[in-house]
Design an enzyme around this catalytic site. Structure first.
Site, PDB file in Angstrom:
ATOM      1  CG  HIS A 160       6.398   1.110 -18.855  1.00  0.00           C
ATOM      2  ND1 HIS A 160       7.334  -0.018 -19.158  1.00  0.00           N
ATOM      3  CD2 HIS A 160       5.703   0.985 -20.016  1.00  0.00           C
ATOM      4  CE1 HIS A 160       7.132  -0.699 -20.192  1.00  0.00           C
ATOM      5  NE2 HIS A 160       6.010  -0.066 -20.647  1.00  0.00           N
ATOM      6  CG  ASP A 220       9.625  -0.847 -16.508  1.00  0.00           C
ATOM      7  OD1 ASP A 220       8.544  -0.720 -15.948  1.00  0.00           O
ATOM      8  OD2 ASP A 220       9.570  -0.692 -17.933  1.00  0.00           O
ATOM      9  CB  SER A 315       4.395  -2.108 -23.672  1.00  0.00           C
ATOM     10  OG  SER A 315       5.134  -1.103 -23.042  1.00  0.00           O
TER      11      SER A 315
END
Ligand SMILES: *[C@@H]1O[C@H](CO)[C@@H](O)[C@H](O)[C@H]1NC(C)=O
Ligand SMILES: *[C@@H]1O[C@H](CO)[C@@H](O)[C@H](O)[C@H]1NC(C)=O
Ligand SMILES: *[C@@H]1O[C@H](CO)[C@@H](O)[C@H](O)[C@H]1NC(C)=O
Length: 374
Positions: A160, A220, A315
């Site tokens: 992502h 992911d 992230s």
């Protein structure tokens, strides 16, 4: 002829001659013997690799029977590497990449100091695998995701952080500690010790997992191939991956992990210095409830409760734990997870976060590295 070329010549003959039914990497297939398997490069398939090595050693080439077998097992060619239907019980981590990961001079995950100071700040250069991903948009340059160095050429991060952002993501920063200062130093008595300057490296290839689902946020995981290889130094070194069965099982049995990062999300960083927090593993059902979705075996559910600091991960950054790597007695830092979803709600009553479980993807990581060059 060197070994690699010899094998390639063999495979070219085999693949060119095949009526190649194009499958994709890791697609399910049936071997000519009727076993179920997956479409894999030969160096990820134990029996095929052994037969090819044997043929090469003998100097006789492949027997007509085995050449026929390979022809029927061929399932496609990706990046000029012939792929074959490999029986499930023969699939192995790519032998070329494993040789690198297991070599005695590959100093991954070396732990300098576990200590944190000022609450959560890690010691200078003690997490040398930490990477920051830099993006350019509307004339602004910002760090919006994290990642880790896993070899001198590859960064591991979340898909992502890359999906749809290939035009903006342009550089990787390695060896960072305090983002706002040019030189990062610490006092030691009356002296000051400084880390070498950061390394900013360009990106050559964006390698998202082929089955990344941007809606459900599954698979992911992504690799970035750097446009030049980095030299390992005190403040720039790779982290280890769970490459053995023992380490893979550990991912499920550990009770605590460390999350390290600058709290970097799509909105920028929340901390100027590199922080670390300890976070507990949770049953997957806790994340299922929190996010009203299935949490798969390829994901881990970690953190939550009163641990406000679980929001400090980046992230795409690592979930890690010190573990015994290979057969050594010294512990090394191993990356078991990648920050994927929901771990960035700083300050709120913190929900557990969903992380990509690295262990089931080591096959993908090694195959992808082999395919695009170590
Ligand atoms: C490790 O040693 C091998 C040869 O023994 C060499 O080819 C390789 O470049 C070395 N790797 C690193 C990371 O220093
Ligand atoms: C790598 O990328 C950086 C940043 O895009 C660029 O400045 C550099 O010249 C590139 N290096 C090579 C070897 O291509
Ligand atoms: C980023 O900022 C926006 C707007 O303030 C907010 O809605 C969003 O939740 C933030 N995202 C993260 C990951 O913190």
């Amino acid at each position: 002829m060197p070994r690699c070329c010899f094998l390639v010549a063999f495979l070219c003959l085999v693949v060119v001659g095949a009526r190649s039914a194009q499958a994709a990497y890791a697609d399910d297939c049936n071997t000519p013997n009727g076993d179920s398997g997956q479409c894999m490069p030969f160096s990820s398939c134990s029996d095929i690799e052994q037969q090819l090595l044997k043929a090469q050693k003998s100097g006789q080439g492949l027997s007509p029977e085995y050449a026929g077998y390979l022809k029927n097992a061929a399932c496609g060619e990706f990046n000029n590497v012939g792929h074959f239907c490999c029986a499930n019980n023969q699939i192995q981590h790519n032998s070329k990449v494993m040789k690198l990961f297991k070599s005695s001079n590959f100093t991954c995950g070396t732990i300098l100091s576990q200590r944190v100071s000022n609450g959560y700040e890690v010691q200078l250069s003690s997490r040398p695998w930490m990477a920051l991903l830099r993006y350019q948009s509307i004339g602004q340059s910002r760090f919006l995701c994290g990642g880790t160095l896993i070899s001198n050429r590859y960064i591991l991060t979340a898909a992502h952080c890359v999906y749809g952002l290939e035009d903006q993501l342009y550089e990787i920063r390695l060896g960072e500690h305090r983002i706002s200062t040019e030189r990062d130093c610490r006092r030691q008595g009356r002296k000051e010790k400084c880390a070498p300057p950061v390394k900013d490296v360009g990106i050559e290839k964006f390698l998202l997992h082929e089955k990344y689902d941007s809606r459900r946020i599954t698979n992911d995981i992504a690799l970035l191939r750097l446009n030049s290889s980095v030299t390992f130094e005190k403040h720039v070194k790779p982290i280890c991956l769970p490459i053995t069965d023992k380490l893979k099982q550990e991912a499920e049995s550990l009770s605590n992990y460390f999350v390290t990062g600058w709290g970097t999300t799509e909105n920028g960083s929340s901390s100027d210095v590199l922080l670390q927090a300890s976070v507990p593993i949770q049953p997957r059902s806790a994340c299922s409830r929190a996010y009203r979705r299935d949490v798969l075996d390829t994901q881990l559910c970690v953190g939550g409760g009163d641990l406000q600091d679980s929001c400090k991960g980046d992230s795409g950054g690592p979930l890690q734990a010190p573990s015994l790597y290979l057969d050594e007695y010294k512990v090394r830092m191993v990356e078991f997870g990648i920050v994927s979803m929901g771990v960035t709600s700083c300050g709120q009553i913190s929900l557990p976060g969903i992380y990509t479980n690295v262990a089931p993807y080591v096959q993908w990581i090694t195959d992808t590295m082999a395919r695009h060059g170590l």
